[in-house]
Design a protein around this motif. Structure first.
Motif, short mmCIF file in Angstrom:
data_model
loop_
_atom_site.label_atom_id
_atom_site.label_comp_id
_atom_site.label_asym_id
_atom_site.label_seq_id
_atom_site.Cartn_x
_atom_site.Cartn_y
_atom_site.Cartn_z
N ASP A 298 0.83 -1.20 0.00
CA ASP A 298 0.00 0.00 0.00
C ASP A 298 0.86 1.26 0.00
O ASP A 298 2.08 1.21 0.21
N SER A 299 0.19 2.38 -0.18
CA SER A 299 0.89 3.67 -0.26
C SER A 299 1.63 4.03 1.02
O SER A 299 2.52 4.89 0.99
N ASP A 300 1.29 3.39 2.14
CA ASP A 300 1.98 3.74 3.38
C ASP A 300 3.41 3.21 3.43
O ASP A 300 4.14 3.48 4.39
N ALA A 301 3.82 2.47 2.39
CA ALA A 301 5.22 2.04 2.31
C ALA A 301 6.10 3.12 1.67
O ALA A 301 7.33 3.04 1.76
N VAL A 302 5.50 4.12 1.05
CA VAL A 302 6.26 5.15 0.35
C VAL A 302 7.25 5.87 1.28
O VAL A 302 8.43 6.04 0.91
N LYS A 357 -7.24 18.85 10.87
CA LYS A 357 -7.00 20.09 10.14
C LYS A 357 -6.08 19.82 8.95
O LYS A 357 -5.24 18.94 9.00
N GLU A 358 -6.24 20.59 7.90
CA GLU A 358 -5.45 20.37 6.69
C GLU A 358 -3.95 20.37 6.99
O GLU A 358 -3.21 19.50 6.50
N GLU A 359 -3.50 21.30 7.79
CA GLU A 359 -2.08 21.39 8.12
C GLU A 359 -1.58 20.10 8.78
O GLU A 359 -0.55 19.55 8.39
N ASN A 360 -2.31 19.62 9.78
CA ASN A 360 -1.89 18.42 10.51
C ASN A 360 -2.09 17.15 9.69
O ASN A 360 -1.25 16.25 9.70
N ASN A 361 -3.22 17.07 8.99
CA ASN A 361 -3.50 15.86 8.21
C ASN A 361 -2.51 15.68 7.07
O ASN A 361 -2.12 14.55 6.76
N THR A 362 -2.09 16.78 6.46
CA THR A 362 -1.11 16.68 5.37
C THR A 362 0.22 16.15 5.88
O THR A 362 0.84 15.28 5.25
N VAL A 363 0.65 16.64 7.03
CA VAL A 363 1.90 16.15 7.63
C VAL A 363 1.76 14.67 8.01
O VAL A 363 2.65 13.86 7.75
N PHE A 364 0.62 14.33 8.60
CA PHE A 364 0.36 12.94 9.00
C PHE A 364 0.38 12.02 7.78
O PHE A 364 0.98 10.95 7.79
N ALA A 365 -0.28 12.44 6.71
CA ALA A 365 -0.34 11.64 5.49
C ALA A 365 1.04 11.48 4.87
O ALA A 365 1.42 10.38 4.43
N ALA A 366 1.79 12.57 4.82
CA ALA A 366 3.12 12.52 4.21
C ALA A 366 4.04 11.56 4.96
O ALA A 366 4.82 10.82 4.34
N GLN A 367 3.96 11.56 6.28
CA GLN A 367 4.84 10.69 7.07
C GLN A 367 4.39 9.24 7.03
O GLN A 367 5.22 8.33 7.05
N ASN A 368 3.08 9.00 6.93
CA ASN A 368 2.55 7.64 7.05
C ASN A 368 2.15 7.02 5.72
O ASN A 368 1.74 5.85 5.68
N GLY A 369 2.25 7.78 4.63
CA GLY A 369 1.98 7.21 3.33
C GLY A 369 0.52 7.07 2.97
O GLY A 369 0.18 6.39 2.01
#
Length: 455
Positions: A298-302, A357-369
């Motif tokens: 899955d994308s979380d391996a990125v 929030k967009e700011e936090n969710n974007t960081v979370f998504a980027a780190q966790n894939g």
């Protein structure tokens, strides 16, 4: 509208990538991504001076992920001096069972992590609060993607949780190994099997494919089955194991039999023998170390690939096609839910939406894939990288379809707990392909007989 949101998302993604297609869930009357510690850990002791303590339990636990959540909690605490956030991080292998145990025991938990295969149970047990009143007053609700809106309302059309992102499977390629061997990337399953076999040399401990034998072995078999059978033969996007409204299963088709033979060939001719016991971590490590050249994940391996490999060592490409020509894949999701046991629901909801929030969710998504839930997140440079173009292809190309293996059935939890063991027996030559098909068909025929048509 939940069943068919893909086309809507494709329009939204003309300029930016989103995830789409979600599994169904109804409310009756009544994987293993990364290793973590074997015991639950609290990152903050409950406050005892009369202030408010919000307790949150995560499921897809990893040290890096918990550290990120802790940092976000610290920021929230800095602006709310009377609030302490207590994050409980059980071992991932048992986290969902731990959450269920805590909820059944009436522990005062405020927020729990929701996964696509646990949402229905939690709603059925009345463990989750309808968050609509909180979302109505949230100043960032208008930038939520169509996928996020659909995902949060998948049970009874009500938002029982807030998604934090989406997971989509793709083919990870060791670009350096392929170049050295002079091989082109595979575009069909037959090419993938053949390329993997070509790259396999057990004497040198080199293999073409990083196999996953536990905690989701059947999921990759599903991909090969769907590619062989074709999207048009499936009864419904959310009923991937049935081919009609009468309960005829996909496991009665000759195409499925051939796909399972191909799946076994991929294991026996191109994978390490001990990978029959590999889970997520071993599978990914086999790829990163160069032991294996192809990985389905899955994308979380990125983020792991980005961290551990140089850009010229790896690539990510769309899932291959089969004889049917179409590609079907699941679009997993996860999120945070406000529990009915919370003694401070308003404060807990405020923290939950702070994480969203967009700011936090974007960081979370980027780190966790994961793929983020706000449309504005895709303006970030991070999600414009080459490694995310495959997921844009999934949303925009009509040949890709999001399909789910009957997750709305109560029987699915039992199936998930038993099916990998049956597949392992098949891969180890303890049972034949026909024995496997008989078991699979029998299980879902009985599930349909007991629970009926749920799509």
């Amino acid at each position: 509208y939940i069943m068919k949101i893909k086309k809507t998302l494709a329009v939204l993604l003309s300029a930016a990538m989103l995830a789409g297609g979600l599994s169904g869930c109804s409310k009756p009357a009544a994987d293993n991504k990364a290793d973590s510690a074997n015991t639950a850990k609290d990152t903050e002791a409950p406050k005892t001076d009369g202030g408010i303590t919000i307790t949150m339990v995560e499921s897809l636990t990893s040290p890096e992920r918990t550290k990120l959540l802790r940092s976000m909690a610290d920021k929230y605490e800095a602006d709310h001096s009377d609030v302490k956030i207590n994050i409980i991080s059980p071992a991932q292998e048992s986290a969902d069972a731990k959450i269920a145990q805590m909820m059944q025991g009436g522990e005062k938990i405020d927020i729990i992590e929701i996964r696509d295969h646990t949402l229905r149970t939690y709603v059925t047990n009345n463990w989750l609060v309808n968050m609509q009143p909180y979302i109505d007053n949230w100043d960032e609700k208008d930038t939520l993607s169509g996928a996020a809106e659909a995902a949060m309302r998948i049970c009874d059309g009500l938002p029982y949780y807030m998604p934090f992102g989406f997971y989509e499977r793709a083919v990870f390629i060791r670009e350096d190994i392929f170049k050295e061997a002079g091989l082109e990337y595979p575009t069909t399953w037959r090419e993938l099997i053949d390329r993997a076999a070509q790259l396999t040399d057990p004497a040198s401990s080199k293999y073409g494919f990083s196999f996953r034998g536990v905690n989701g072995c059947y999921e990759n078999a599903n991909l090969m089955i769907y590619a062989a059978v074709g999207y048009d033969k499936l009864a419904d996007d959310n009923a991937g194991y049935f081919i009609d409204d009468n309960g005829t299963t996909i496991f009665t088709l000759p195409e499925t039999r051939q796909a399972l033979l191909d799946f076994k060939e991929l294991f026996q001719k191109a994978s390490p023998a001990d990978s029959i016991a590999w889970g997520f971590s071993e599978q990914v490590q086999g790829f990163i170390s160069g032991t294996a050249a192809i990985l389905l994940q899955d994308s979380d391996a990125v983020p792991t690939m980005t961290s551990d490999l140089s850009d010229d060592q790896w690539d990510v490409i769309p899932l291959p096609t089969g004889d049917a020509g179409s590609v079907c894949l699941p679009n997993g999701y996860g999120g945070w839910g406000l529990t009915t046991l919370s003694e401070h629901p308003d404060q807990a909801a405020d923290f939950l939406l702070f994480l969203s929030k967009e700011e936090n969710n974007t960081v979370f998504a980027a780190q966790n894939g994961t793929l983020p839930v706000h449309t504005t997140a895709f303006e970030s440079e991070y999600f414009k990288g080459d490694e995310y173009q495959t997921y844009l292809t999934y949303a925009e190309d009509d040949n890709y379809h999001f399909v789910y293996p009957c997750m709305m059935y109560e029987s699915y939890a039992t199936y998930k707990s038993q099916v990998d063991e049956v597949f392992q027996k098949y891969l180890s030559d303890e049972v034949t392909v026909d024995d496997l098909l008989t078991w699979l068909d029998g299980f879902w025929t009985e599930a349909f007989k007991t629970e009926g048509k749920l799509w």
